[in-house]
Motif scaffolding. Structure first.
Motif, short mmCIF file in Angstrom:
data_model
loop_
_atom_site.label_atom_id
_atom_site.label_comp_id
_atom_site.label_asym_id
_atom_site.label_seq_id
_atom_site.Cartn_x
_atom_site.Cartn_y
_atom_site.Cartn_z
N UNK A 20 4.47 3.03 0.15
CA UNK A 20 3.31 2.23 -0.39
C UNK A 20 2.08 2.62 0.34
N UNK A 21 2.36 2.90 1.43
CA UNK A 21 1.17 3.24 2.40
C UNK A 21 0.47 4.61 2.44
N UNK A 22 1.31 5.68 2.47
CA UNK A 22 0.82 7.00 2.71
C UNK A 22 1.28 7.72 1.71
N UNK A 23 2.14 7.27 0.70
CA UNK A 23 2.41 8.00 -0.65
C UNK A 23 3.49 9.20 -0.47
N UNK A 24 3.98 9.02 0.70
CA UNK A 24 5.12 10.04 1.09
C UNK A 24 6.37 10.03 0.19
N UNK A 25 6.72 11.27 -0.32
CA UNK A 25 8.01 11.26 -0.95
C UNK A 25 8.86 12.11 -0.29
N UNK A 26 10.13 11.89 -0.50
CA UNK A 26 11.07 12.91 0.01
C UNK A 26 11.63 12.24 1.51
N UNK A 27 11.10 11.19 1.66
CA UNK A 27 11.50 10.64 3.33
C UNK A 27 12.40 9.24 3.12
N UNK A 28 12.87 9.21 4.26
CA UNK A 28 13.45 7.86 4.34
C UNK A 28 12.55 6.67 4.15
N UNK A 29 12.93 5.80 3.37
CA UNK A 29 11.87 4.37 3.40
C UNK A 29 12.79 3.15 3.86
N UNK A 36 8.38 -14.59 -0.87
CA UNK A 36 9.80 -15.46 -1.05
C UNK A 36 9.94 -15.22 -2.74
N UNK A 37 8.94 -14.55 -3.26
CA UNK A 37 9.03 -14.48 -4.91
C UNK A 37 9.74 -13.07 -5.12
N UNK A 38 10.19 -12.51 -4.26
CA UNK A 38 10.54 -11.02 -4.78
C UNK A 38 9.73 -9.98 -4.55
N UNK A 39 8.53 -10.17 -4.12
CA UNK A 39 7.71 -9.02 -3.68
C UNK A 39 8.04 -8.23 -2.65
N UNK A 40 8.09 -6.82 -2.94
CA UNK A 40 8.36 -6.09 -1.77
C UNK A 40 7.93 -4.60 -2.00
N UNK A 41 7.80 -3.87 -1.01
CA UNK A 41 7.14 -2.49 -1.14
C UNK A 41 8.32 -1.72 -0.22
N UNK A 42 8.25 -0.36 -0.26
CA UNK A 42 8.71 0.68 0.66
C UNK A 42 7.90 1.39 1.50
N UNK A 43 8.09 1.42 2.68
CA UNK A 43 7.26 2.28 3.52
C UNK A 43 8.19 3.27 4.46
N UNK A 44 7.50 4.35 4.72
CA UNK A 44 8.28 5.30 5.74
C UNK A 44 8.82 4.58 6.91
N UNK A 45 10.26 4.99 7.12
CA UNK A 45 10.93 4.45 8.13
C UNK A 45 10.49 5.10 9.61
N UNK A 46 9.68 6.30 9.29
CA UNK A 46 9.23 7.04 10.56
C UNK A 46 7.75 6.46 10.57
N UNK A 47 7.49 5.40 11.19
CA UNK A 47 5.95 4.84 11.20
C UNK A 47 4.71 6.02 11.87
N UNK A 48 5.22 6.89 12.75
CA UNK A 48 4.19 7.62 13.10
C UNK A 48 3.98 8.74 12.21
N UNK A 49 5.01 9.13 11.29
CA UNK A 49 4.73 10.17 10.31
C UNK A 49 3.87 9.62 9.50
N UNK A 50 4.13 8.49 9.04
CA UNK A 50 3.37 7.53 7.96
C UNK A 50 1.96 7.45 8.52
#
Length: 108
Positions: A20-29, A36-50
């Motif tokens: 959701x922040x850098x647009x990376x694909x093929x990475x671990x998120x 508390x309403x179910x809102x979520x996003x997926x971000x790179x698990x490697x914050x330095x890479x992101x």
């Protein structure tokens, strides 16, 4: 060395959406719960890479104000908040994994 268990074969996790922040694909998120309403996003698990990708001008669909990190309008405080959020997500994930590992059957 295989990551398989006898009763559970290893499968590489795939995601249907980019970071959701850098647009990376093929990475671990990592999943970040937004409210508390179910809102979520997926971000790179490697914050330095992101962060490196955002410095290079990449941006994801939920990047603040749609701006990349190196955009002059993007304040340092916003970048610091994003970094803190990603670091907290990683700490929460580690704590969850450690608490599951502490129980004999792996349940919570």
């Amino acid at each position: 060395m295989s990551l398989d268990f006898e009763d559970h074969p290893f499968e590489v996790q795939t995601f249907e959406e980019p970071c959701a922040l850098c647009g990376g694909v093929g990475v671990f998120l990592d999943e970040v719960i937004l409210d508390d309403k179910g809102g979520r996003m997926f971000v790179c698990s490697d914050s330095d890479y992101c962060e490196d990708r955002r410095v290079q001008g990449h941006k994801g669909p939920m990047a603040p104000d749609g701006l990349a990190v190196n955009d002059p309008k993007h304040s340092n405080s916003t970048a610091e908040k994003e970094r803190a959020m990603l670091n907290q997500t990683q700490r929460n994930r580690c704590a969850s994994l450690l608490s599951r590992a502490a129980t004999p059957d792996g349940s919570q």
